[in-house]
Design an enzyme around this catalytic site. Sequence first.
Site, PDB file in Angstrom:
ATOM      1  N   PRO A   1       0.781  -1.235   0.000  1.00 51.95           N
ATOM      2  CA  PRO A   1       0.000   0.000   0.000  1.00 51.95           C
ATOM      3  C   PRO A   1       0.817   1.291   0.000  1.00 51.95           C
ATOM      4  O   PRO A   1       0.256   2.352  -0.206  1.00 51.95           O
ATOM      5  CB  PRO A   1      -0.779  -0.111   1.314  1.00 51.95           C
ATOM      6  CG  PRO A   1       0.114  -0.914   2.201  1.00 51.95           C
ATOM      7  CD  PRO A   1       0.779  -1.911   1.304  1.00 51.95           C
TER       8      PRO A   1
ATOM      9  N   ASP B   1       4.303   1.549 -11.171  1.00 51.25           N
ATOM     10  CA  ASP B   1       3.186   2.501 -11.068  1.00 51.25           C
ATOM     11  C   ASP B   1       3.586   3.755 -10.307  1.00 51.25           C
ATOM     12  O   ASP B   1       4.560   3.747  -9.550  1.00 51.25           O
ATOM     13  CB  ASP B   1       2.045   1.858 -10.265  1.00 51.25           C
ATOM     14  CG  ASP B   1       1.158   1.005 -11.138  1.00 51.25           C
ATOM     15  OD1 ASP B   1       1.321   1.047 -12.368  1.00 51.25           O
ATOM     16  OD2 ASP B   1       0.287   0.313 -10.579  1.00 51.25           O
TER      17      ASP B   1
ATOM     18  N   LYS C   1      -0.250   5.838 -14.844  1.00 49.76           N
ATOM     19  CA  LYS C   1      -1.293   6.287 -15.766  1.00 49.76           C
ATOM     20  C   LYS C   1      -2.075   7.435 -15.162  1.00 49.76           C
ATOM     21  O   LYS C   1      -2.250   7.493 -13.957  1.00 49.76           O
ATOM     22  CB  LYS C   1      -2.258   5.139 -16.064  1.00 49.76           C
ATOM     23  CG  LYS C   1      -1.644   4.105 -16.944  1.00 49.76           C
ATOM     24  CD  LYS C   1      -2.507   2.873 -17.018  1.00 49.76           C
ATOM     25  CE  LYS C   1      -2.383   2.033 -15.802  1.00 49.76           C
ATOM     26  NZ  LYS C   1      -3.126   0.791 -15.856  1.00 49.76           N
TER      27      LYS C   1
ATOM     28  N   GLY D   1      -0.365  -1.842  -4.016  1.00 46.08           N
ATOM     29  CA  GLY D   1      -1.297  -2.741  -3.331  1.00 46.08           C
ATOM     30  C   GLY D   1      -1.160  -4.161  -3.832  1.00 46.08           C
ATOM     31  O   GLY D   1      -0.063  -4.700  -3.903  1.00 46.08           O
TER      32      GLY D   1
ATOM     33  N   THR E   1      -3.343  -5.082  -0.050  1.00 41.14           N
ATOM     34  CA  THR E   1      -4.170  -4.061  -0.689  1.00 41.14           C
ATOM     35  C   THR E   1      -4.476  -2.907   0.272  1.00 41.14           C
ATOM     36  O   THR E   1      -4.420  -3.057   1.500  1.00 41.14           O
ATOM     37  CB  THR E   1      -5.475  -4.684  -1.233  1.00 41.14           C
ATOM     38  OG1 THR E   1      -6.129  -3.695  -2.051  1.00 41.14           O
ATOM     39  CG2 THR E   1      -6.423  -5.103  -0.125  1.00 41.14           C
TER      40      THR E   1
ATOM     41  N   MET F   1     -10.450   4.796  -5.289  1.00 43.02           N
ATOM     42  CA  MET F   1     -10.447   5.799  -6.364  1.00 43.02           C
ATOM     43  C   MET F   1     -11.663   6.720  -6.297  1.00 43.02           C
ATOM     44  O   MET F   1     -12.233   7.085  -7.324  1.00 43.02           O
ATOM     45  CB  MET F   1     -10.393   5.109  -7.746  1.00 43.02           C
ATOM     46  CG  MET F   1      -9.054   4.444  -8.022  1.00 43.02           C
ATOM     47  SD  MET F   1      -8.980   3.626  -9.617  1.00 43.02           S
ATOM     48  CE  MET F   1      -9.620   2.009  -9.213  1.00 43.02           C
TER      49      MET F   1
HETATM   50  N1  SAH Z   1      -4.228  -2.346  -6.543  1.00 38.61           N
HETATM   51  C1  SAH Z   1      -4.321  -1.302  -5.548  1.00 38.61           C
HETATM   52  C2  SAH Z   1      -5.424  -0.314  -5.852  1.00 38.61           C
HETATM   53  C3  SAH Z   1      -5.179   0.517  -7.075  1.00 38.61           C
HETATM   54  S1  SAH Z   1      -6.423   1.705  -7.359  1.00 38.61           S
HETATM   55  C4  SAH Z   1      -4.502  -1.936  -4.169  1.00 38.61           C
HETATM   56  O1  SAH Z   1      -4.672  -3.158  -4.086  1.00 38.61           O
HETATM   57  O2  SAH Z   1      -4.450  -1.226  -3.167  1.00 38.61           O
HETATM   58  C5  SAH Z   1      -5.750   3.128  -6.565  1.00 38.61           C
HETATM   59  C6  SAH Z   1      -6.585   3.498  -5.367  1.00 38.61           C
HETATM   60  O3  SAH Z   1      -6.207   2.691  -4.263  1.00 38.61           O
HETATM   61  C7  SAH Z   1      -6.423   4.908  -4.884  1.00 38.61           C
HETATM   62  O4  SAH Z   1      -7.216   5.798  -5.614  1.00 38.61           O
HETATM   63  C8  SAH Z   1      -6.902   4.791  -3.445  1.00 38.61           C
HETATM   64  O5  SAH Z   1      -8.301   4.733  -3.379  1.00 38.61           O
HETATM   65  C9  SAH Z   1      -6.359   3.414  -3.071  1.00 38.61           C
HETATM   66  N2  SAH Z   1      -5.060   3.482  -2.380  1.00 38.61           N
HETATM   67  C10 SAH Z   1      -3.888   2.986  -2.822  1.00 38.61           C
HETATM   68  N3  SAH Z   1      -2.913   3.188  -1.913  1.00 38.61           N
HETATM   69  C11 SAH Z   1      -3.478   3.803  -0.861  1.00 38.61           C
HETATM   70  C12 SAH Z   1      -3.015   4.271   0.396  1.00 38.61           C
HETATM   71  N4  SAH Z   1      -1.742   4.122   0.766  1.00 38.61           N
HETATM   72  N5  SAH Z   1      -3.900   4.885   1.232  1.00 38.61           N
HETATM   73  C13 SAH Z   1      -5.191   5.031   0.888  1.00 38.61           C
HETATM   74  N6  SAH Z   1      -5.693   4.612  -0.276  1.00 38.61           N
HETATM   75  C14 SAH Z   1      -4.857   4.005  -1.147  1.00 38.61           C
END
Ligand code: SAH
Length: 249
Positions: free
Chosen positions: A12, A35, A56, A88, A117, A169
């Site tokens: 994360p 990413d 992206k 994530g 995640t 998101m």
């Molecule tokens: N595959 C990733 C998600 C990608 S979509 C996963 O499993 O976490 C990207 C979204 O993930 C962001 O817009 C936000 O909503 C969330 N996100 C990712 N990292 C985060 C973090 N450190 N704290 C809070 N939300 C996060």
Amino acid sequence: MAGKVYLVGAGPGAADLITLRGADVLRRAGIVFFDALVHADTLALAVDAEKIAVGKRCGRHSTAQRFINKRLIDAAASHAVVVRLKGGDPMLFGRAHEELQALQEAGIEVEIVPGVTAALAASAAVQVSLTRRGVARSVTFVTPRTAAGEPQHDWAGAIAAADTGVIYMGAGEAEEITRALIAAGVPASTPVLVVENASLPAEEQTRLTLGDLPGFAAGRHAGPVLIMLGRVYGDAYAAAKAGARAALG
Ligand code: SAH
């Protein structure tokens, strides 16, 4: 050369939340496509690799995705270990399906390394379980974001049907989210936790109710944000309120 492509979950945010397997693959990588949200210290684990940013921007997904697919396929022709490093876990809102399909169609071997995640990191941060006996037995992960041309999806109905909801998101769309959830039957009084930058030093947690979400979210958030809602956050919200009242004397 027929290289292998690894879709690796970077976790994360905090660099030490990658798995041992993910770290090992990075150490062996000849090339890494990463990413925007991947931590610099995580990337540094790839000591011998060429590193290529493929972050992206919203709304420009499809062309960029086809381009990434092609670059992964090309890279496997010249590198034994190719890593696609994703924030994530790769299998959740990570477009892994498209990459997997393109690689499989090109006859390239793929392995997926899971990651932590954001919803799980945020739950750890706020110390509120997504499930609770007698209160929450179902959890739903949704995103209100759809690409151009994608069919409508009833994400709000999915949240209304689950005990605990986590919205990925959703930053910048708080007003629409609130409107859609209330229309789907979620009460405005539902406790909400907003977690920004989960697991990172800049982490911020905010407790509020669904009805207050639009006002709170307006014009802020540089980092990634999760919106979590459900009865499990009720006690936390009450405790925070009580704390604030105590602080006011
Ligand atoms: N595959 C990733 C998600 C990608 S979509 C996963 O499993 O976490 C990207 C979204 O993930 C962001 O817009 C936000 O909503 C969330 N996100 C990712 N990292 C985060 C973090 N450190 N704290 C809070 N939300 C996060």
